[in-house]
Write a protein that holds these residues in place. Structure first.
Motif: not given
Lengths: 301, 301
Positions: A141, A173, A178, A183-184, A201, A203, A213, A217
């Protein structure tokens, strides 16, 4: 399980810390495996001089036979590291490609294109040895040097990785910037490219938005999440990075949302305490401080 | 604006702290109003012996004329407090009803039914004086003594409040336990009962889930959120409660999601520092520690 968690405290958590003893690592690993987590990122085969905390990667990997129910993985950043990991008996590898050139150069001394091109070699070497290869896209991101990462830089790596035969894809990330909508949005761009491959993912909670986030996800269809007990973590080559989302905080949130992870919350809080003790202090996680709601409210558990 | 934020640091933030001087409060208020936030919960008219930090409520309210663009409100918990607030010139009142009996008794010395019954009197007194009355439902998800709050205890208060003529309804996670799905579920039960009244929500970040819950609230159609600069906050009569979600963290998340609040992020971070300074320390917010992503990444702002 609805969502598969991977605990990354052993790698992402320890990499920025002063090296700790092998015994302390094994104690932390035991506490992590006792949570019921099914996947653990256990170390990285990278330069011992650049990441001294993980210099014992090969030695640590001799200890993994004690945990037959856990899928272990190790991070690599080069062909040489890939061979070392395979020689150490690791059968699940993660190869990191930074989507931003400046972070890529700071992290591995190559730009994004050069790292992307290496995917082919590394997938081949891994598969020849019977190992799986996940491609993790760092700074997916934002980059601490280059600013926001254009999504097409991420999708180009994804496309290359899928064509090369990667077994898994993750988006990371790296500096904890983010937020749910981003994320979407990125997940929506990646999913059409990966067929049946699972998307993961990763984060960090640097700006407090990591759990939001992560939940976004999951709502977007991501079924694998990284987290670290005690909220350890950070990238040594990304200024301003801070801890990963804490496994125990994530488990608390997902449990309440009816999303099964197989991870025991109390055991994760205990492992968080082991993690913080192992590195000699730190803020720890919200659940370490506040405890399970069900204890606070006297609910049956 | 898409979502209206109300900063509650002056009330929820300061109520658990040692009393600070009126000058320090005015300085904090100035910094909060400088963020562009359009609503501020400025104090509470409650027992000075039980909440000494807010004993200067009437005196503080003499200072509010300096901020003509901000909608100020004050919390009340009794008929007597309502009259004191109105005598002090406050024209927007919040009356709190705890949905759980044990917290209600600890907070105001009455059970939920008795507090609910008082709504009629307090709405009447407020409206007779030309003031608005918001009913805030505390312990809307969990009580530190009684455990999970059955949603029908919340909806019963909502129904009573709407029938009594309340101007606004809010649901509050007093001890910071709730999570996105429970927010969505309760909002879905409340919305059909309130007609055109705006629904607000109030979250604490005790278990790290406050921002995720706030974002879930917005997705569920809630258009008013409480937050406090610096993440100050906590209920003196709810063991284990900790800070509210930080205004600056919430603004960061919502801005990135394209949700306009009118609050300037840099100014909110500065106000967070004033808040932490005013109470003599504290963890502060994630954005106070990490800063705006756009500074970290060099993005134009």
């Amino acid at each position: 399980m609805d969502v598969t968690l991977r605990d990354v405290a052993m790698r992402d958590g320890l990499q920025i810390e002063e090296p700790i003893s092998l015994d302390a690592k094994v104690e932390l690993l035991q506490s992590i495996c006792a949570t019921g987590v099914t996947e653990v990122e256990v170390t990285a085969f990278v330069s011992p001089s650049k990441v001294p905390a993980l210099a014992d990667a090969a030695e640590l990997c001799t200890q993994l036979g004690d945990f037959p129910d856990v899928r272990f993985s190790a991070l690599v950043a080069s062909v040489n590291g890939t061979r070392r990991a395979l020689d150490s008996g690791v059968s699940n590898l993660e190869y990191v490609v930074s989507a931003s050139d400046s972070h890529s150069r700071a992290n591995v001394g190559r730009n994004t294109d050069a790292s992307t091109a290496l995917i082919d070699d590394i997938v081949g070497i891994a598969h020849d040895a019977g190992a799986t290869l996940e491609v993790i896209i760092a700074t997916a991101w934002d980059c601490p040097f280059d600013g926001p990462t254009p999504p097409e830089r991420v999708t180009a790596i994804v496309t290359h990785a899928v064509a090369a035969g990667a077994d898994r894809i993750s988006i990371a990330d790296t500096i904890g910037t983010t937020t749910p909508r981003r994320v979407t949005d990125l997940a929506a761009q990646v999913f059409p490219l990966i067929g049946d491959l699972p998307l993961g993912a990763h984060f960090h909670n640097t700006r407090g938005t990591g759990l939001a986030s992560a939940y976004a996800a999951v709502q977007a269809g991501i079924t694998r999440l990284d987290a670290s007990v005690g909220g350890l973590g950070g990238c040594p080559f990304a200024p301003g990075a801070s801890g990963n989302i804490a496994t125990e905080d994530l488990v608390y949130l997902l449990r309440d949302c009816g999303i099964e992870t197989g991870v025991d919350l109390d055991a994760a809080i205990r492992a968080g305490r082991v993690a913080i003790g192992a590195v000699g202090g730190g803020d720890g996680s919200a659940l370490m401080r506040a405890g399970d709601r069900k204890l606070a409210t006297g609910e049956p558990r």
